[in-house]
Every structure is written in structure tokens, then in C-alpha cells.
Scaffold this motif. Structure first.
Motif: not given
Length: 273
Positions: A186-189, A203-212, A221-223
Motif C-alpha cells: 500500500a505504501d509503495e502504491v 499540477v501546482h507544486h505550491r499546494e500539497t497533493i492529498q491522497l485519501r 484499494a480505492v484512493y
């Protein structure tokens, strides 16, 4: 009008009063024209026709008042004149009501600045980029090439959404991963998905990418992945993210489906790849 002329009393004082009144009316009308012109010049998107209409209304109103005062110096009954003026005013209100509403709304829009040229807005059933602001309507160009004239009054009365105010918008994609997306892998994916999204064009780099994580099971697994981009480049950037994530996972031999059609709530039924 016959009653007006029958009651006239012409003498030196009345003539002097008329002359002074007319001169004062001319002076006030000139100042009013200049004042209206100066005030409207601060709203550069108003058309010339609308500016001239506002000037004429101000000038004619002052002259009508001056004529009424002049007749009173002659001892004439001004009631018929006032009645005619009232009728004309009512007709003007009924005829110019829509124009006046849109003009007043344009003043509010151009002084409060809720929208500007180049902004993407949503109003009613339309979404588009603002290409013109004038005294009657806001002109927008939709993504499918249509030009829509939205009345100014409608923008103030109905919901107005400005997608460009903050300089960025959030996009989302959903990543469905087969066996191996949960447990030890899971962590690798997740790291691969974030890296792919971060490397996608736009994609902007100043904002954090969120993965839920939405669903974690033994076989899938669904993200939900959220990222930020330019307000007007949502479709292109989202497509780039979908391609980047799909290619990255495929290169590592991970079976996955990436979709940009993200539902508003997590899916509860079993998901099939």
C-alpha cells in the motif's frame, strides 16, 4: 395648457426671475453633464451610448425643473406642467426599467469587482470566461465556443460563482488498484501515485497533493487524489494526471483504473476493475 397661459403676469421682476432661473438651470445642467461624465469615466467598460443616456437624463431633469420654476415667476399654475412631467417620468420608468436595472447592476459589478476580464464564472446554466463587461450585460465564452450575454441584473440576483478568484482550483481523480494495493504494497502504491501526480504537466507544486484511501480490502484499494491547477486548465491537467498515474502504475506491473469522473460521495458497492 390654456390655464397656464391665461394666468401669466409679465413684469420686470418676473422677467428677471425667469432670466436668473434659466441661467442657473443652464449652469447646473452643464455642471451635471460634466459630473456625470467624470463619474462614469471611472467605469471604463460602460458603452458610450449608456454614458450619453445618463448625461441626457440628468440635463433634461434640471431643465424641466428650471422651466417649472420660471413659469411660477409668471404666476402660472404649474400643476399641468407637473402632471405632464409625472406622466413622462412614469413612461420613462416603465420603458427604461430593464435598462436602468442592468445599468445600476453594472455600476455595482464594476465598483465591487466580484468579477474581472479573464475570470471563469458560473451563472445559471452557463460556465465560461468573461470577455467583456458593459452597461447591459457580462459577455462570457463557454468551453464549447458559445458566446453568452448574461444580463448584469441577473448576476446580482442569482448565484454567481467565480472560479478564478484564488488563482487555483482543485482537481480530483480516483485510483482503483487491484490486489497488492493494500497490505504490504500500500505504501509503495501511494508513493507512486503521488509522484506521478506531482510530475504531471500543469499540477501546482505550491499546494500539497492529498491522497485519501476510500476503500481498503484484501483484493483492492480505492484512493481519492486531490491536486491543484490553473483555474482555466482543469480538463487538460486532469487528463495529464490520469495519463501519468496510469502509465506509472502500468510500468510497475500494478493493475489499476484511474478515472476523473469522481463521485461526490464514496462508493459503497464492490468496485470492479
Amino acid at each position: 395648457m390654456a390655464e397656464v397661459w391665461a394666468s401669466l403676469q409679465i413684469n420686470g421682476w418676473s422677467i428677471a426671475g425667469i432670466v436668473v432661473t434659466l441661467l442657473a438651470s443652464w449652469l447646473l445642467a452643464t455642471l451635471a453633464r460634466k459630473g456625470v461624465r467624470a463619474g462614469l469615466s471611472r467605469l471604463p467598460n460602460l458603452t458610450v451610448g449608456v454614458q450619453r443616456l445618463a448625461e441626457r437624463i440628468a440635463v433634461y431633469s434640471i431643465w424641466l425643473l428650471g422651466i417649472g420654476i420660471s413659469l411660477s415667476f409668471l404666476g402660472a399654475s404649474v400643476q399641468p406642467v407637473l402632471a405632464i412631467a409625472l406622466i413622462v417620468a412614469v413612461v420613462l420608468v416603465l420603458v427604461l426599467r430593464g435598462i436602468a436595472d442592468n445599468f445600476a447592476a453594472s455600476v455595482v459589478l464594476q465598483t465591487r469587482h466580484p468579477i474581472s476580464l479573464g475570470d471563469e464564472i458560473e451563472s445559471g446554466d452557463f460556465v465560461g470566461v468573461v470577455t467583456e463587461l458593459n452597461g447591459r450585460a457580462v459577455v462570457i465564452r463557454t468551453v464549447d465556443g458559445r458566446t453568452v450575454h448574461v444580463p448584469n441584473s441577473q448576476l446580482l440576483q442569482e448565484r454567481l460563482v467565480n472560479n478564478s478568484t484564488h488563482g487555483a482550483r482543485r482537481g480530483e481523480v480516483e485510483v482503483r488498484v487491484a490486489a497488492g494495493g493494500a497490505g504490504d504494497g500500500a505504501d509503495e502504491v501511494r508513493a507512486l501515485v503521488v509522484e506521478a501526480v506531482n510530475g504531471a504537466e500543469g499540477v501546482h507544486h505550491r499546494e500539497t497533493i492529498q491522497l485519501r484511501p476510500i476503500t481498503l480490502a484484501a483484493d483492492r484499494a480505492v484512493y481519492r487524489v486531490r491536486f491543484w491547477h490553473h483555474p482555466l486548465h482543469g480538463i487538460a491537467v486532469t487528463d495529464a494526471v490520469v495519463d501519468a498515474v496510469s502509465a506509472t502504475l502500468a510500468a510497475r506491473g500494478i493493475a489499476a483504473v484511474v478515472t476523473s469522473d469522481v463521485p461526490s460521495a464514496p462508493l459503497t458497492p464492490p468496485l470492479e476493475l
